[in-house]
Write a protein that holds these residues in place. Structure first.
Motif, PDB file in Angstrom:
ATOM      1  N   LYS A 239      45.180  27.597  56.780  1.00 23.12           N
ATOM      2  CA  LYS A 239      44.450  29.079  56.575  1.00 23.12           C
ATOM      3  C   LYS A 239      45.156  29.562  55.489  1.00 23.12           C
ATOM      4  O   LYS A 239      46.071  29.146  54.988  1.00 23.12           O
ATOM      5  CB  LYS A 239      44.991  29.975  57.941  1.00 23.12           C
ATOM      6  CG  LYS A 239      46.538  29.664  58.159  1.00 23.12           C
ATOM      7  CD  LYS A 239      46.850  30.449  59.471  1.00 23.12           C
ATOM      8  CE  LYS A 239      48.218  30.510  59.657  1.00 23.12           C
ATOM      9  NZ  LYS A 239      48.606  31.376  60.849  1.00 23.12           N
ATOM     10  N   PRO A 240      44.342  30.619  54.908  1.00 31.58           N
ATOM     11  CA  PRO A 240      44.720  31.295  53.574  1.00 31.58           C
ATOM     12  C   PRO A 240      46.268  31.620  53.802  1.00 31.58           C
ATOM     13  O   PRO A 240      46.626  32.141  54.924  1.00 31.58           O
ATOM     14  CB  PRO A 240      43.598  32.222  53.367  1.00 31.58           C
ATOM     15  CG  PRO A 240      42.555  31.976  54.141  1.00 31.58           C
ATOM     16  CD  PRO A 240      43.052  31.224  55.531  1.00 31.58           C
ATOM     17  N   ALA A 241      47.085  31.851  52.381  1.00 31.02           N
ATOM     18  CA  ALA A 241      48.078  32.472  52.840  1.00 31.02           C
ATOM     19  C   ALA A 241      48.057  33.896  52.547  1.00 31.02           C
ATOM     20  O   ALA A 241      47.436  34.507  52.080  1.00 31.02           O
ATOM     21  CB  ALA A 241      49.161  32.022  51.137  1.00 31.02           C
ATOM     22  N   GLY A 242      49.113  34.696  53.297  1.00 31.12           N
ATOM     23  CA  GLY A 242      49.326  35.958  53.442  1.00 31.12           C
ATOM     24  C   GLY A 242      49.493  36.553  51.982  1.00 31.12           C
ATOM     25  O   GLY A 242      49.104  37.784  51.592  1.00 31.12           O
ATOM     26  N   LEU A 243      50.301  35.802  51.295  1.00 28.46           N
ATOM     27  CA  LEU A 243      50.674  36.242  49.802  1.00 28.46           C
ATOM     28  C   LEU A 243      49.541  36.297  49.018  1.00 28.46           C
ATOM     29  O   LEU A 243      49.526  37.364  48.157  1.00 28.46           O
ATOM     30  CB  LEU A 243      51.654  35.137  49.422  1.00 28.46           C
ATOM     31  CG  LEU A 243      52.508  35.309  48.175  1.00 28.46           C
ATOM     32  CD1 LEU A 243      53.338  36.645  48.269  1.00 28.46           C
ATOM     33  CD2 LEU A 243      53.474  34.436  47.787  1.00 28.46           C
ATOM     34  N   TYR A 244      48.616  35.416  49.011  1.00 23.24           N
ATOM     35  CA  TYR A 244      47.387  35.461  48.123  1.00 23.24           C
ATOM     36  C   TYR A 244      46.086  35.073  48.994  1.00 23.24           C
ATOM     37  O   TYR A 244      45.804  33.772  49.045  1.00 23.24           O
ATOM     38  CB  TYR A 244      47.431  34.544  46.942  1.00 23.24           C
ATOM     39  CG  TYR A 244      48.494  34.965  45.986  1.00 23.24           C
ATOM     40  CD1 TYR A 244      48.512  36.012  45.097  1.00 23.24           C
ATOM     41  CD2 TYR A 244      49.810  34.212  45.959  1.00 23.24           C
ATOM     42  CE1 TYR A 244      49.456  36.489  44.219  1.00 23.24           C
ATOM     43  CE2 TYR A 244      50.803  34.430  45.169  1.00 23.24           C
ATOM     44  CZ  TYR A 244      50.545  35.719  44.386  1.00 23.24           C
ATOM     45  OH  TYR A 244      51.551  35.980  43.539  1.00 23.24           O
ATOM     46  N   PRO A 245      45.610  35.919  49.973  1.00 24.10           N
ATOM     47  CA  PRO A 245      44.737  35.498  50.605  1.00 24.10           C
ATOM     48  C   PRO A 245      43.248  35.130  50.071  1.00 24.10           C
ATOM     49  O   PRO A 245      42.507  34.348  50.806  1.00 24.10           O
ATOM     50  CB  PRO A 245      44.492  36.759  51.542  1.00 24.10           C
ATOM     51  CG  PRO A 245      44.878  37.829  50.856  1.00 24.10           C
ATOM     52  CD  PRO A 245      45.980  37.178  50.055  1.00 24.10           C
ATOM     53  N   ASN A 246      43.086  35.309  48.783  1.00 20.45           N
ATOM     54  CA  ASN A 246      42.123  35.127  48.022  1.00 20.45           C
ATOM     55  C   ASN A 246      41.896  33.359  47.534  1.00 20.45           C
ATOM     56  O   ASN A 246      41.001  33.172  47.098  1.00 20.45           O
ATOM     57  CB  ASN A 246      41.550  35.884  46.971  1.00 20.45           C
ATOM     58  CG  ASN A 246      41.253  37.387  47.371  1.00 20.45           C
ATOM     59  OD1 ASN A 246      40.760  37.395  48.559  1.00 20.45           O
ATOM     60  ND2 ASN A 246      41.455  38.045  46.653  1.00 20.45           N
ATOM     61  N   VAL A 247      43.183  33.043  47.603  1.00 17.34           N
ATOM     62  CA  VAL A 247      43.201  31.463  47.445  1.00 17.34           C
ATOM     63  C   VAL A 247      42.620  30.758  48.498  1.00 17.34           C
ATOM     64  O   VAL A 247      43.153  31.033  49.518  1.00 17.34           O
ATOM     65  CB  VAL A 247      44.756  31.128  47.123  1.00 17.34           C
ATOM     66  CG1 VAL A 247      44.809  29.672  46.625  1.00 17.34           C
ATOM     67  CG2 VAL A 247      45.351  31.869  45.847  1.00 17.34           C
ATOM     68  N   PRO A 248      41.589  30.097  48.187  1.00 16.11           N
ATOM     69  CA  PRO A 248      40.972  29.003  49.185  1.00 16.11           C
ATOM     70  C   PRO A 248      41.995  27.992  49.769  1.00 16.11           C
ATOM     71  O   PRO A 248      42.703  27.402  49.079  1.00 16.11           O
ATOM     72  CB  PRO A 248      39.657  28.592  48.513  1.00 16.11           C
ATOM     73  CG  PRO A 248      40.103  28.456  47.140  1.00 16.11           C
ATOM     74  CD  PRO A 248      40.971  29.578  46.661  1.00 16.11           C
ATOM     75  N   THR A 249      41.743  27.608  50.945  1.00 14.55           N
ATOM     76  CA  THR A 249      42.099  26.275  51.444  1.00 14.55           C
ATOM     77  C   THR A 249      41.487  25.157  50.906  1.00 14.55           C
ATOM     78  O   THR A 249      40.299  25.343  50.347  1.00 14.55           O
ATOM     79  CB  THR A 249      42.043  26.231  53.041  1.00 14.55           C
ATOM     80  OG1 THR A 249      40.735  26.410  53.502  1.00 14.55           O
ATOM     81  CG2 THR A 249      42.608  27.841  53.821  1.00 14.55           C
TER      82      THR A 249
END
Length: 334
Positions: A239-249
């Motif tokens: 799942k995406p990181a809370g730090l940078y949610p826009n960075v895709p898995t």
């Protein structure tokens, strides 16, 4: 015996019986307090890495919070050496009584493949996973690749041209990108690895143009991402990181199920009593959910990922298998 004497005698007897019964009631009420069960004395938390590092800092915040919940001192002891072997061995060989536990790290799934030890995650009683920092694919901000798919296409077209760095040879981030390449049917040798003494020098080398890719965690790349010098193309997580949610898995970016993370978790020697295991597991679960722990980890840029004993055991086994397959593919497994 006169009637008055008999009455006095029986009165005293009744009083003694009443006192004795009262004493038994008091004893039974005190029994739970006298036999509180585990823990009844201080606990040692072994850290296989040096004082002052990220694993040490994580162990110390966990120890302080466990103390509050368990009502006993929890002392952190650093047992370093042998690339993590010494400390991990000290945890596994400690008396299985619940009074020695440890903070195991991802290396427990790597060391035995290198012939450094026979220990694996299965050598312990899993208590709880408390941290995981997935690898990301970082490139310079001015790199021509807008997506991971574009970077992989460039690697395929020019094997050997794109160098990567962020840890020593065979370290977790080396294995992360090697595993991704292998997953994508690309020879891991297509991206030569440049060893470094950690993520920071690897990232600096990339920014300076010495290497092209730094497959390190997002928290490690955070300052350079925020400064606009580095961009992240994907994260190797479910799942995406809370730090940078826009960075895709990877799944979202290229449809891959490959994941890889540096992780830490509380373990105990094999065979500790069930009551000790359960008490520790409940306490560690509370720690992982606590405001103090989550805020501390966020301040360090570390991710909080919790898994209970059973799921943590499965997690270690999966991590071990993936690491072993990757290490064999890049020729560093014995």
């Amino acid at each position: 015996m006169h009637a008055r004497s008999r009455r006095s005698f029986f009165s005293r007897l009744a009083h003694l019986a009443s006192a004795a019964l009262g004493g038994l009631v008091l004893l039974s009420a005190a029994a739970p307090a006298l036999a509180q069960g585990y823990p009844t004395r201080p606990i040692t938390l072994i850290v296989p890495w040096g004082a002052g590092g990220g694993t040490d800092a994580t162990a110390r915040i966990i120890a302080s919070l466990l103390e509050k919940d368990l009502g006993q001192p929890v002392t952190v002891v650093n047992r370093t050496g042998g690339s993590g072997v010494v400390g991990h061995a000290a945890i596994a060989s400690a008396a299985p009584d619940g009074y020695t536990i440890g903070l195991a790290t991802v290396e427990i799934g790597m060391m035995h493949w290198q012939g450094l030890t026979e220990l694996t995650g299965a050598s312990y009683t899993p208590i709880g996973l408390v941290n995981a920092d997935p690898a990301g694919i970082q490139v310079r901000a001015d790199a021509p690749y807008k997506s991971l798919a574009e970077l992989l296409a460039a690697i395929k077209a020019n094997p050997g041209k794109h160098k990567a760095s962020g840890t020593g040879q065979g370290g977790i981030w080396h294995l992360a990108i090697a595993g991704l390449l292998r997953d994508q049917k690309i020879d891991p040798a297509a991206v030569p690895w440049v060893p470094s003494n950690g993520a920071a020098p690897g990232l600096q080398d990339m920014v300076a143009g010495g290497v092209d890719i730094a497959p390190v965690s997002l928290p490690e790349a955070r300052s350079l991402i925020d400064a606009g010098k580095v961009k992240s193309l994907a994260i190797m997580a479910d799942k995406p990181a809370g730090l940078y949610p826009n960075v895709p898995t990877l799944k979202a970016a290229i449809g891959s199920d490959w994941t890889m993370a540096a992780w830490r978790g509380i373990v105990a020697p094999k065979g500790i009593p069930n009551d000790a295991r359960d008490k520790l597991a409940a306490a560690v679960k509370k720690v992982a959910a606590s405001k103090e722990y989550t805020e501390f980890m966020a301040s360090r840029g570390f991710g909080v990922t919790y898994a209970g004993p059973e799921d943590f055991g499965k997690f270690m086994a999966k991590s071990d298998a993936e690491l072993g397959a990757t290490m064999k593919a890049v020729g560093i497994a014995k």
